[in-house]
Design a protein around this motif. Sequence first.
Motif, PDB file in Angstrom:
ATOM      1  N   ALA A 146       0.825  -1.377  -0.080  1.00 29.24           N
ATOM      2  CA  ALA A 146       0.157  -0.072   0.070  1.00 29.24           C
ATOM      3  C   ALA A 146       0.974   1.293  -0.002  1.00 29.24           C
ATOM      4  CB  ALA A 146      -0.937  -0.144   1.308  1.00 29.24           C
ATOM      5  N   SER A 147       1.835   1.251   0.887  1.00 26.30           N
ATOM      6  CA  SER A 147       2.853   2.447   0.715  1.00 26.30           C
ATOM      7  C   SER A 147       3.590   2.605  -0.480  1.00 26.30           C
ATOM      8  CB  SER A 147       3.905   2.060   1.857  1.00 26.30           C
ATOM      9  OG  SER A 147       3.197   2.078   3.347  1.00 26.30           O
ATOM     10  N   MET A 148       3.961   1.333  -0.984  1.00 22.48           N
ATOM     11  CA  MET A 148       4.578   1.622  -2.350  1.00 22.48           C
ATOM     12  C   MET A 148       3.580   2.027  -3.595  1.00 22.48           C
ATOM     13  SD  MET A 148       7.850   1.191  -3.006  1.00 22.48           S
ATOM     14  CE  MET A 148       8.446   1.837  -4.613  1.00 22.48           C
ATOM     15  N   THR A 149       2.690   1.657  -3.488  1.00 25.42           N
ATOM     16  CA  THR A 149       1.475   2.112  -4.243  1.00 25.42           C
ATOM     17  C   THR A 149       1.397   3.547  -4.329  1.00 25.42           C
ATOM     18  OG1 THR A 149       0.077  -0.002  -4.383  1.00 25.42           O
ATOM     19  CG2 THR A 149      -0.876   2.128  -5.229  1.00 25.42           C
ATOM     20  N   ILE A 150       1.262   4.187  -2.996  1.00 25.52           N
ATOM     21  CA  ILE A 150       1.361   5.851  -2.988  1.00 25.52           C
ATOM     22  C   ILE A 150       2.480   6.537  -3.272  1.00 25.52           C
ATOM     23  CG2 ILE A 150       1.057   7.608  -1.086  1.00 25.52           C
ATOM     24  CD1 ILE A 150      -0.813   5.620   0.310  1.00 25.52           C
ATOM     25  N   VAL A 151       3.743   5.846  -3.204  1.00 24.79           N
ATOM     26  CA  VAL A 151       5.055   6.202  -3.803  1.00 24.79           C
ATOM     27  C   VAL A 151       4.753   6.380  -5.004  1.00 24.79           C
ATOM     28  CG1 VAL A 151       7.502   5.815  -4.010  1.00 24.79           C
ATOM     29  CG2 VAL A 151       6.193   5.485  -1.641  1.00 24.79           C
ATOM     30  N   ILE A 152       4.658   5.326  -5.709  1.00 25.70           N
ATOM     31  CA  ILE A 152       4.405   5.191  -7.196  1.00 25.70           C
ATOM     32  C   ILE A 152       3.265   6.430  -7.758  1.00 25.70           C
ATOM     33  CG2 ILE A 152       3.704   3.836  -9.357  1.00 25.70           C
ATOM     34  CD1 ILE A 152       4.647   1.548  -7.798  1.00 25.70           C
ATOM     35  N   LEU A 153       2.071   6.555  -7.134  1.00 25.85           N
ATOM     36  CA  LEU A 153       1.432   7.554  -7.524  1.00 25.85           C
ATOM     37  C   LEU A 153       1.969   8.970  -7.389  1.00 25.85           C
ATOM     38  CD1 LEU A 153      -2.092   6.109  -5.983  1.00 25.85           C
ATOM     39  CD2 LEU A 153      -1.373   6.445  -8.677  1.00 25.85           C
ATOM     40  N   THR A 154       2.490   9.204  -6.050  1.00 24.78           N
ATOM     41  CA  THR A 154       3.246  10.395  -6.056  1.00 24.78           C
ATOM     42  C   THR A 154       4.195  10.443  -6.993  1.00 24.78           C
ATOM     43  OG1 THR A 154       2.799  10.198  -3.587  1.00 24.78           O
ATOM     44  CG2 THR A 154       4.675  11.779  -4.177  1.00 24.78           C
ATOM     45  N   GLY A 155       5.226   9.632  -7.429  1.00 23.75           N
ATOM     46  CA  GLY A 155       6.244   9.711  -8.555  1.00 23.75           C
ATOM     47  C   GLY A 155       5.473  10.098  -9.692  1.00 23.75           C
ATOM     48  N   VAL A 156       4.582   9.447 -10.304  1.00 16.60           N
ATOM     49  CA  VAL A 156       3.763   9.822 -11.290  1.00 16.60           C
ATOM     50  C   VAL A 156       3.391  11.180 -11.519  1.00 16.60           C
ATOM     51  CG1 VAL A 156       1.764   9.210 -12.731  1.00 16.60           C
ATOM     52  CG2 VAL A 156       3.064   7.363 -11.821  1.00 16.60           C
ATOM     53  N   TYR A 157       2.744  11.763 -10.100  1.00 18.10           N
ATOM     54  CA  TYR A 157       2.266  13.334 -10.237  1.00 18.10           C
ATOM     55  C   TYR A 157       3.342  14.190 -10.376  1.00 18.10           C
ATOM     56  CZ  TYR A 157      -0.446  16.985  -8.642  1.00 18.10           C
ATOM     57  OH  TYR A 157      -1.054  18.331  -8.566  1.00 18.10           O
ATOM     58  N   ILE A 158       4.609  13.841  -9.673  1.00 11.62           N
ATOM     59  CA  ILE A 158       5.546  14.368  -9.824  1.00 11.62           C
ATOM     60  C   ILE A 158       6.162  14.672 -11.227  1.00 11.62           C
ATOM     61  CG2 ILE A 158       8.137  15.006  -9.275  1.00 11.62           C
ATOM     62  CD1 ILE A 158       7.503  13.629  -6.623  1.00 11.62           C
ATOM     63  N   VAL A 159       6.207  13.639 -12.030  1.00 12.27           N
ATOM     64  CA  VAL A 159       6.578  13.626 -13.421  1.00 12.27           C
ATOM     65  C   VAL A 159       5.810  14.478 -14.382  1.00 12.27           C
ATOM     66  CG1 VAL A 159       6.765  12.150 -15.477  1.00 12.27           C
ATOM     67  CG2 VAL A 159       7.688  11.614 -13.302  1.00 12.27           C
ATOM     68  N   PHE A 160       4.423  14.354 -14.101  1.00  7.98           N
ATOM     69  CA  PHE A 160       3.485  15.265 -14.705  1.00  7.98           C
ATOM     70  C   PHE A 160       3.270  16.532 -14.479  1.00  7.98           C
ATOM     71  CE2 PHE A 160       2.036  10.841 -16.232  1.00  7.98           C
ATOM     72  CZ  PHE A 160       2.131  11.195 -17.568  1.00  7.98           C
TER      73      PHE A 160
END
Length: 359
Positions: free
Chosen positions: A241-255
Amino acid sequence: MLLTSTTPSPVDFTVSSTADTVMGVLYFTCMFISIPGNFLILAYFRGRRKDLATWLYILTAFNDTLITVMGVVVGISFVNHRRPTLFNSHVLCFGWAFTYHNIQKLSVFLIATLSLSRTFMLVFPLCRVNKRAVLRSVGVFVTFILSYETLLTALGWQHPVYNSDDVYCYMEINEAHPHYIHINRLDNTSYLILLALPLLIVIVSCVVSTACIMRLDVATATTATGPPPSNTSPAQMRRRASMTIVILTGVYIVFNLPLLLNYIFWNVTTEVYTYPGPIYGSHPIMYFYAWNFTEVLSMSLNAALNPVVLLSRVRNFRAFIVSKDYRAAPQSAAPRISAARNMCTLGQGVVTAPRSAMI
């Protein structure tokens, strides 16, 4: 006659009809992915235990749906040779500009809140964030940004403008106002702050969360004596669950990092040069597409990618879709933690060790 004001182009660049068509197709592609995907997210989390993460996912999915729908209006103008089309209505242009720029600010605030709350749980595993205090802060933020935009509009300091170079409407400060320079500088600075501060929090939180997860993985590998934990164990589910949020956060940063950089370029240009200056006037891509891509299309792409990330990461979400029963999602079995264990204080009141949010 157009009901919407238009801003004349100060440069002699030629618009690429092929590039415009591609932009329009991208907006419609986002629509076909994002709207069904975010509706499924809303249906899935509707039946989950209403912890903080669940509420933030619901709010984010709803916000992403609005972003996608409003992006389609821009896509229509792109395929119609940059004509205002739906923006030809003064009411729609005003409504679009007023709403979009507020949900844009809300978007970065929500992802910052989601990322920061998960980072806190990773750094302080026996504590949990006060859900009511966080949700109240979201309400206060929404009230603030709406009040700010409403005040500027009610005082006649800003009005909606459709710009065919950018292919969307925005609220422009009234140049006839005697204090135009100061109001415009205040508006630019406030917009930059409302985007920059939450985005910086997102970046720092993402780095800290990643470091915490890596440290826990190393500690688990070092101290493990028996068989490795299964993917359904509480510890592994919390990690996932924590890693999922990290990935979503990383995607948000990229865009969304390009948007922050674009606003920095804009503030430099307006303070030092006359628009478009050497930055936006250097190439047709910068002049005709930098604003639209960073401010509108990138957010639509982000909104379309979020359901894809959840689909690939969350097993229960995939099972929910396959089951075709969208009335209520199954509850996950959260581990019980005794109230007699350590307690910690954050925000308002005392909060106990959590039953970790596991998506």
